[in-house]
Design a protein around this motif. Structure first.
Motif, short mmCIF file in Angstrom:
data_model
loop_
_atom_site.label_atom_id
_atom_site.label_comp_id
_atom_site.label_asym_id
_atom_site.label_seq_id
_atom_site.Cartn_x
_atom_site.Cartn_y
_atom_site.Cartn_z
N TYR A 380 0.84 -1.20 0.00
CA TYR A 380 0.00 0.00 0.00
C TYR A 380 0.88 1.25 0.00
CZ TYR A 380 -3.55 -3.40 1.34
OH TYR A 380 -4.38 -4.48 1.36
N ALA A 381 0.52 2.21 -0.84
CA ALA A 381 1.25 3.47 -0.93
C ALA A 381 0.30 4.63 -0.67
CB ALA A 381 1.89 3.63 -2.30
N GLN A 382 0.77 5.59 0.11
CA GLN A 382 -0.01 6.79 0.39
C GLN A 382 0.56 7.97 -0.38
OE1 GLN A 382 -0.76 7.89 4.57
NE2 GLN A 382 -0.23 9.99 4.02
N TYR A 383 -0.31 8.67 -1.08
CA TYR A 383 0.06 9.91 -1.77
C TYR A 383 -0.70 11.06 -1.11
CZ TYR A 383 1.85 6.73 -5.30
OH TYR A 383 2.55 5.74 -5.96
N GLY A 384 0.01 12.09 -0.67
CA GLY A 384 -0.64 13.20 0.02
C GLY A 384 -0.77 12.93 1.51
N LYS A 385 -1.60 13.75 2.16
CA LYS A 385 -1.72 13.70 3.62
C LYS A 385 -2.81 12.75 4.09
CE LYS A 385 -0.25 18.37 5.02
NZ LYS A 385 -0.67 19.56 5.79
N ASP A 386 -2.49 12.00 5.12
CA ASP A 386 -3.50 11.21 5.83
C ASP A 386 -4.06 12.11 6.94
OD1 ASP A 386 -5.03 9.56 7.43
OD2 ASP A 386 -3.58 7.91 7.44
N LEU A 387 -5.29 12.56 6.76
CA LEU A 387 -5.92 13.46 7.74
C LEU A 387 -7.09 12.78 8.44
CD1 LEU A 387 -5.82 16.81 5.71
CD2 LEU A 387 -4.21 15.97 7.43
N THR A 388 -7.07 11.45 8.47
CA THR A 388 -8.18 10.72 9.09
C THR A 388 -8.29 10.99 10.58
OG1 THR A 388 -6.71 8.79 9.28
CG2 THR A 388 -8.22 8.85 7.39
N ASN A 389 -7.15 11.22 11.24
CA ASN A 389 -7.18 11.41 12.70
C ASN A 389 -7.06 12.86 13.13
OD1 ASN A 389 -7.44 8.66 13.08
ND2 ASN A 389 -5.25 8.30 13.35
N ILE A 390 -7.23 13.79 12.22
CA ILE A 390 -7.09 15.19 12.59
C ILE A 390 -8.16 15.57 13.62
CG2 ILE A 390 -8.60 16.33 10.87
CD1 ILE A 390 -6.09 18.13 10.28
N PRO A 391 -7.79 16.26 14.71
CA PRO A 391 -8.74 16.47 15.80
C PRO A 391 -9.73 17.61 15.63
CG PRO A 391 -6.57 17.25 16.44
CD PRO A 391 -6.42 16.62 15.09
N TYR A 392 -9.41 18.59 14.75
CA TYR A 392 -10.29 19.75 14.62
C TYR A 392 -10.59 20.03 13.15
CZ TYR A 392 -9.48 20.95 19.52
OH TYR A 392 -9.42 20.92 20.89
#
Length: 466
Positions: A380-392
């Motif tokens: 698995y490769a991620q491109y860009g930001k993982d913002l799944t856990n962003i708090p606000y």
């Protein structure tokens, strides 16, 4: 009493905010349609009249500080030219976006005659010329400098490419009578961004040159100066809200969504590294402070393009209107950008535009995951930001500030199980800029960062799903 007047001359509305700096309180906020087609002073004066009425005072106080930002007359329009699309051209684009610009086109490799004609037709406010890592390829940036030198373009040009070719490119353009600014390479090494120097030059050129080109010098008697483009003010507010100041602790990582009349902007202040151990990060590194601007996802000037470039299916779902009726309503919006919904049907369309714009803009801003087969199994490769856990998740802009049900729009920014590879926020807290002051506080941070932080934090309202 020490006071500040903070002015945001937007593409649709001019917003004004009066602040008592000693007591750290908002005196009043107000807005009026931006009169960019005639004289922006008229819209500002109308907004100040409304500010006086909102304040309940016989007269407005003498303002010790009068700062402005603007996205009127199309905002800060730029063209970025680089070498490789996914590397130096992308780095140049990110520098421009981080400076508050609207990037109209990103071009790669050697410029063709057709591409030069395209730039000429666009008439950008600034051209950002990049290409090559330091010590790498020099030929392309020098070739493009020669092409631009022979053109009739009068836009200021910023060189932010291979340092070994930068001075030669500067000489080529200056010899042709072009206004040129040389700065550090936006991509000095592979996988290392260096966009802040270019951002600073872009902002300075905006202050020194562009405000006059757009007629904003007409309000010079009303203000101290135009400090920055409006998106840069919002991005600055987002950054100090996340990071805090010397006296105040920041909120931590966050995302800001800002649907407007011409564009929908998304800002994130977050690292965005993979949250799953079996995912590898690929592509150009993401900036910690990132802005994306979607010129086809505006709620007024770009309403028709929002429908045509991916939002049609969403709008039909959200309104349940026949295509011909929906199309007719949308086509009337660009000619009346300041018009607010005045009947239930118009309110449904307005809300639907907000939902579609937010859904698509956040989807474009966040990263995504791709799977591929290897001899050892699936990777698995991620491109860009993982913002799944962003708090606000913070919302600003008129459609959210004045909506009867902002959560109906907010939730379109959330993770969608039907699109599991798109890394949108899962369970953030929702904060609403109800008084519409993020841009104003980004301006105030220039002179009173602690006051700006406290005022913004006080005026963000937490809302929850019903």
């Amino acid at each position: 009493m020490e006071t500040a007047l903070l002015i945001d001359i937007g593409s649709t509305f001019t917003k004004v905010t009066a602040v008592d700096l000693e007591k750290e309180r908002l005196i009043a906020t107000a807005q009026a349609p931006t009169t960019v087609q005639t004289n922006v002073t008229h819209g500002l004066q109308n907004a100040l009249k409304e500010l006086k009425r909102q304040s309940g005072c016989g007269s407005l106080p003498h303002f010790n500080h009068r700062l402005a930002c603007s996205s009127a007359a199309g905002g800060l329009k730029m063209v970025a030219v680089g070498l490789v699309p996914d590397l130096t051209a992308e780095a140049a684009k990110r520098a421009a976006l981080g400076a508050g610009a609207k990037v109209l086109r990103v071009l790669s490799y050697k410029l063709t005659r057709k591409e030069l004609d395209l730039i000429d037709n666009i008439k950008p406010d600034i051209i950002l010329l990049a290409g090559g890592t330091d010590g790498g390829e020099c030929e392309t940036i020098l070739y493009n400098a020669q092409v631009l030198a022979k053109s009739t373009l009068t836009s200021p040009m910023i060189i932010a490419g291979n340092k070994e070719a930068g001075e030669d490119a500067e000489e080529i353009l200056k010899a042709a009578g072009k206004e040129v600014h040389l700065t550090e390479n936006v991509l000095p090494e592979l996988n290392r961004l260096n966009v802040d120097p270019a951002r600073s030059i872009i902002r300075q050129v905006f202050i020194d040159k562009i405000v006059y080109a757009k007629g904003l010098d007409q309000i010079q008697s009303e203000i101290d100066k135009v400090v920055m483009p409006t998106p840069a003010a919002v991005l600055q507010a987002a950054r100090f809200l996340a990071e805090g100041t010397r006296e105040e602790t920041g909120l931590g990582e966050l995302m800001v969504i800002d649907p407007g009349g011409a564009t929908t902007d998304v800002h994130s202040v977050a690292v965005g590294d993979p949250t799953k151990s079996d995912v590898a990060l690929k592509g150009l590194p993401e900036p910690y402070v990132k802005r994306t601007v979607e010129g086809d996802l505006g709620l007024r000037y770009s309403a028709v393009s929002l429908y045509e470039t991916g939002g049609g299916k969403l709008l039909r779902r959200y309104t349940s209107m026949p295509d011909d009726e929906l199309s007719q309503l949308l086509s009337s919006l660009p000619n009346n950008p300041e018009q607010l919904p005045d009947n239930p049907k118009a309110e449904i369309v307005d809300c639907a535009l907000g939902k579609a714009a937010v859904e698509l803009a956040v989807e474009r801003h966040v990263g995504f995951i791709e799977s591929f087969h290897t001899p050892f199994g699936i990777s698995y490769a991620q491109y860009g930001k993982d913002l799944t856990n962003i708090p606000y998740l913070i919302g600003t802009g008129g459609i959210l500030a004045y909506s009867g049900n902002p959560m109906d729009i907010f939730t379109r920014a959330l993770y969608d199980k039907a699109k599991p590879t798109v890394l949108k926020p899962m369970q953030p807290r929702f904060l609403l800029d109800k008084t519409y002051i993020m841009a104003a506080m980004g301006l105030l941070a220039e002179i009173r960062p602690n006051t700006a932080f406290r005022l913004l934090k006080q005026n963000l309202i937490e809302i929850q799903e019903k």
